[in-house]
Scaffold this motif. Structure first.
Motif, PDB file in Angstrom:
ATOM      1  N   THR A 168      12.813  44.940  34.462  1.00 16.37           N
ATOM      2  CA  THR A 168      13.391  45.434  33.229  1.00 16.37           C
ATOM      3  C   THR A 168      12.751  44.694  32.072  1.00 16.37           C
ATOM      4  O   THR A 168      12.450  43.501  32.172  1.00 16.37           O
ATOM      5  N   SER A 169      12.506  45.403  30.972  1.00 16.73           N
ATOM      6  CA  SER A 169      11.876  44.795  29.810  1.00 16.73           C
ATOM      7  C   SER A 169      12.849  43.841  29.125  1.00 16.73           C
ATOM      8  O   SER A 169      14.003  44.183  28.871  1.00 16.73           O
ATOM      9  N   THR A 170      12.363  42.635  28.828  1.00 16.04           N
ATOM     10  CA  THR A 170      13.198  41.654  28.131  1.00 16.04           C
ATOM     11  C   THR A 170      12.608  41.266  26.779  1.00 16.04           C
ATOM     12  O   THR A 170      13.167  40.393  26.107  1.00 16.04           O
ATOM     13  N   GLY A 171      11.523  41.913  26.370  1.00 16.22           N
ATOM     14  CA  GLY A 171      10.984  41.608  25.051  1.00 16.22           C
ATOM     15  C   GLY A 171       9.555  42.064  24.869  1.00 16.22           C
ATOM     16  O   GLY A 171       8.795  42.200  25.839  1.00 16.22           O
ATOM     17  N   ILE A 172       9.204  42.334  23.599  1.00 17.65           N
ATOM     18  CA  ILE A 172       7.833  42.656  23.205  1.00 17.65           C
ATOM     19  C   ILE A 172       7.489  41.697  22.072  1.00 17.65           C
ATOM     20  O   ILE A 172       8.206  41.628  21.069  1.00 17.65           O
ATOM     21  N   PHE A 173       6.401  40.948  22.225  1.00 20.48           N
ATOM     22  CA  PHE A 173       6.067  39.884  21.295  1.00 20.48           C
ATOM     23  C   PHE A 173       4.695  40.128  20.664  1.00 20.48           C
ATOM     24  O   PHE A 173       3.731  40.417  21.368  1.00 20.48           O
TER      25      PHE A 173
END
Length: 202
Positions: A168-173
């Motif tokens: 699951t995606s937990t962030g885009i930086f």
């Protein structure tokens, strides 16, 4: 008048029935560097872009500087997922107790805590679709995908969701990456691509 001999046609290994296995990568002669095994097929990697080289080096050194003492950070090293899959992530965080033999050529996937892939044009579908599925199936808890967006690095961070067994995606930086797992990291992503300044430059 001399005639130069024609260069021999390249010969590629013919896969056996059922495809190649993880053990075959250590036995096949003359394989190009960084050959991977995906679903029993050999995957040859194209020459690296400058972005790819700089990004891999950045994450290797930055993670080495902050990783806990019981973990090792290793670049471009293959991992055993199963008999027919032996991919080579660009950077991994692996349990230090498994790094015990200078002659070893692979690590078991269950020893890997984090896999990082830096996307190249030819690896886009593998890094976005194929490899995450296999890393999740191997229960690698964390997966980071690094992409080149107009010359700037963007990092997509994923964590294994235990109930579903999927990432699951937990962030885009974009410019700064700050996460607390699998260990605390605070990175300035803008330093990946700029050319080094020489003495005397402002």
């Amino acid at each position: 008048m001399s005639v130069e001999p024609e260069a021999p046609e390249p010969t590629w290994p013919t896969p056996p029935d059922g495809g190649w296995t993880a053990d075959d990568l250590d036995r096949l002669p003359n394989l190009p560097p960084h050959t991977e095994l995906i679903d029993g097929s050999l995957v040859f990697v194209r020459p690296q872009t400058l972005f790819h080289s700089r990004a891999v080096t950045f994450f290797e050194w930055q993670l080495q500087s902050v990783a806990p003492a019981d973990l090792e950070i290793v670049r471009e090293f293959s991992i055993d997922i199963d008999r027919y899959n032996r991919p080579e992530p660009d950077v991994i965080a692996v349990r230090g107790d498994i790094v015990d033999d200078p002659e070893q050529t692979r690590f078991p996937a269950e020893s890997v805590l984090l896999a990082v892939e830096v996307v190249s044009p030819e690896s886009r579908s593998r890094d976005r679709e194929t490899k995450p599925l296999k890393y999740a199936r191997a229960k690698i808890p964390h997966y980071w995908r690094v992409e080149n967006h107009d010359g700037r690095a963007v990092v997509y961070v994923f964590e294994l969701e235990p109930a579903t067994g999927a990432y699951t995606s937990t962030g885009i930086f974009h410019d700064r990456m700050k996460v607390s797992v699998p260990f605390p990291v605070d990175l300035d992503l803008t330093t990946i691509t700029p050319r080094r300044r020489t003495a005397g430059q402002a």
